[in-house]
Design a protein around this motif. Structure first.
Motif: not given
Length: 76
Positions: A2-5, A27, A30, A34, A36, A38, A40, A64-65
């Motif tokens: 669900d979360y990038d960070l 953000k 990013f 990217a 798109r 972010l 977080p 989170s990644h």
């Protein structure tokens, strides 16, 4: 996921909004690179009563990644 960070920080370090400003900058950068937004996990809510904040934090970590730990110098 669900979360990038996942943003880990001390509330004392964000009293003047320094961590929040860093997150906004990340953000913005990013999104530029990217193409798109972010997503977080940046929990700024106060713990109220019997809220299960540990479960909320652990869920954010699991989903989170990446993890960013913000450590600011202590003020004496």
């Amino acid at each position: 996921m669900d979360y990038d960070l996942f943003i880990s920080y001390s509330r004392l370090d964000n009293e003047q909004g320094r961590v929040a400003q860093l997150v906004e900058r990340i953000k913005k950068d990013f999104a530029y690179f990217a193409g798109r937004e972010l997503v977080p996990f940046f929990d700024q809510q106060e713990v109220v009563g019997m809220q299960d904040w540990r479960q909320r934090i652990l869920k954010g970590l699991r989903e989170s990644h990446l993890l960013l730990a913000c450590l600011l110098p202590g003020v004496s």
